[in-house]
Design a protein around this motif. Structure first.
Motif, PDB file in Angstrom:
ATOM      1  N   TRP A 172      -6.266   3.646  -2.900  1.00 38.59           N
ATOM      2  CA  TRP A 172      -6.089   3.143  -1.011  1.00 38.59           C
ATOM      3  C   TRP A 172      -6.836   4.537  -0.939  1.00 38.59           C
TER       4      TRP A 172
ATOM      5  N   VAL B 274      -2.404   0.807  -4.534  1.00 35.32           N
ATOM      6  CA  VAL B 274      -2.653  -0.720  -4.638  1.00 35.32           C
ATOM      7  C   VAL B 274      -1.754  -1.260  -5.314  1.00 35.32           C
TER       8      VAL B 274
ATOM      9  N   LEU C  93       1.057  -1.301  -0.156  1.00 36.08           N
ATOM     10  CA  LEU C  93       0.176   0.028   0.028  1.00 36.08           C
ATOM     11  C   LEU C  93       1.434   0.894   0.365  1.00 36.08           C
TER      12      LEU C  93
END
Length: 535
Positions: free
Chosen positions: A312, A302, A268
């Motif tokens: 995200w 992501v 992430l």
């Protein structure tokens, strides 16, 4: 120059994952050689957490305005050499870096503009001071052509483009987490650079860590023009053809490029992560580029096996971090598990307690229920996970468990254009069941009215309207009627005023062509009521 090397895009992505330490090889992340941008605040910690196996220790790093005047985390020992390498190589270079519309005249000062601002900063910032106070004091010391009128506070301020890029040269740092933004002097600062030094080495580091790249890529990273950097372009470079497109890499990095393995990982990444620098190479799809790289409040990315697989966002909710993932395509169950683990890493980097695993709590969590909540997925097979709270409150392990998702009634979560999957580091997600595929493109035309109820299809008028004379309308019937049929002139009413009668009146010309008359006294073919146009 070395011989040309031909590689594919996949090989380049594998090289960039490895050279930037996204496989978490241990030790200090190599990207600290260029600094890690901290926009928005806290992003630098997330970028380091994506490259560090243990806890992130940024206490030994210095937060300051560096490349392009953006806040970066740097190693303190690197700062004097970095300041010399970032110092403009010419007046044209300095003008390109600080140029903005309000200070066109001041930008023409070139290097002198940055030196005057750095001198003022060094004289003003002798201890921790709020940014506003520093700006006011510096504005009074720099040439007026470097200031602009601020309507919100009713004062003349030094341009931020000059103010922030001069910060490193003046030896000024930022206090981490301070509100309002607070500036402080860097202890033991040697002084403002006399001239640029080490710029070719800095450009080589940019190509090594963010490349293979081009002169334009390096100029974009520094906020200047390719022409300004061409005189200091490093010499020991190898030409790399990426699917036929030319790029450059330090010659001693070619072996690493050739040997780069395919990446197999999930991360992430924050919005300003170094991996996201080469957007055209990383995300060729322009529509997806607009989703990822937004001017303000952009999402994170992501990363799945070197590719950007979605976006995200995270929001702190009491003692946990609520992570919302919006994939571009359905994610495999194993990938979702990896995303969940990386969400826990992000929570720890933000200073929130790490989530306990199911085995630590002594029992398995119940799967989060699935529900499509009034969301039209932009990608087939996307699902939306609903919002639920565990009625048991706390699990045996003592950790609070909150299952959060996307729902129309949840004011804390913004629905994106596509389907979203909401993740919590303390919740295990089960794979989503596939949805039916949308209608094929050839069927979309038939369903157009259903797909766009707020913009219903408008049927074109069957009669051609042609104005003749002021405030008159003539109605001409389409072929094969041989002669035009003229209605009496209908007055054009103002907008919002109702007509006195909607019954059309027939002219003598129309009666000569009359067939059996209808209820209105007009031939049946002439009963269409023509709404007067707006004047």
């Amino acid at each position: 120059m070395s011989a040309t090397v031909a590689v594919g895009r996949d090989r380049v992505l594998g090289y960039r994952v490895a050279v930037q330490g996204l496989d978490r090889p241990g030790g200090a992340p190599a990207v600290l050689a260029l600094g890690v941008q901290d926009t928005p605040p806290g992003s630098a910690r997330l970028a380091l957490a994506a490259r560090t196996a243990g806890a992130v220790d940024d206490g030994a790093l210095t937060l300051l305005w560096a490349a392009r005047g953006a806040p970066h985390l740097h190693r303190p020992a690197d700062l004097p050499d970095l300041a010399a390498a970032l110092w403009p190589v010419s007046d044209a270079d300095a003008t390109a870096r600080i140029l903005s519309t309000p200070i066109k005249e001041g930008a023409r000062l070139g290097v002198a503009a940055l030196r005057a601002t750095a001198d003022a900063l060094r004289a003003v910032v002798t201890g921790p001071m709020p940014k506003g106070e520093v700006s006011a004091a510096v504005s009074a010391r720099v040439p007026a052509s470097l200031t602009l009128w601020c309507a919100s506070c009713g004062a003349q301020h030094v341009s931020g483009a000059v103010f922030q890029q001069a910060g490193l040269f003046a030896g000024v740092r930022l206090e981490p987490g301070a509100r309002p933004t607070t500036l402080a002097p860097i202890p033991g600062w040697p002084g403002i650079p006399d001239a640029a030094a080490g710029t070719p080495g800095l450009l080589a580091a940019i190509l090594r860590l963010l490349g293979p790249g081009t002169l334009a890529d390096a100029a974009r990273h520094l906020g200047t023009t390719p022409a300004a950097l061409r005189p200091v372009w490093p010499g020991d470079l190898a030409e790399v053809r990426i699917d036929g497109a030319p790029a450059w890499l330090p010659a001693d990095a070619v072996d690493a490029l050739r040997a780069a393995p395919p990446p197999r990982l999930v991360r992430l990444l924050p919005p300003s992560d170094p991996y996201l620098a080469a957007r055209d190479l990383l995300v060729p799809d322009r529509a997806r580029q607009k989703v990822i790289w937004r001017p303000l409040a952009g999402p994170g990315a992501v990363l799945v096996d070197g590719e950007v697989a979605g976006t995200w966002r995270a929001k702190a909710a009491r003692d946990a971090l609520a992570v919302t993932v919006s994939p571009f395509a359905p994610l495999a169950p194993a990938t979702l598990e990896e995303v969940e683990r990386e969400a826990a890493v992000a929570a720890a980097a933000r200073g929130l307690p790490a989530a306990a695993s199911a085995s630590d709590r002594g029992e398995e969590l119940q799967p989060v229920a699935e529900a499509v909540v009034h969301v039209e997925p932009s990608v087939p097979r996307e699902r939306v996970v609903g919002a639920h709270r565990d009625p048991r409150g706390r699990q045996p392990g003592g950790q609070p468990v909150e299952r959060r998702g996307v729902a129309d009634q949840d004011p804390r979560v913004r629905l994106a254009r596509g389907g979203e999957v909401a993740l919590h580091p303390q919740v295990q997600l089960q794979p989503a069941r596939p949805e039916p595929h949308p209608a094929p493109a050839r069927e979309g035309g038939r369903l157009g009215d259903l797909g766009q109820p707020h913009q219903p299809r408008v049927e074109r008028p069957r009669l051609r309207l042609a104005p003749r004379g002021h405030r008159d309308q003539d109605v001409v019937q389409p072929e094969p009627v041989p002669a035009p049929v003229r209605h009496d002139a209908l007055p054009v009413r103002p907008a919002g005023q109702a007509l006195a009668s909607s019954v059309p009146r027939c002219s003598q010309a129309s009666r000569r062509h009359a067939a059996p008359l209808g209820a209105t006294g007009c031939p049946p073919s002439n009963r269409s009521t023509v709404a007067p146009s707006k004047a």
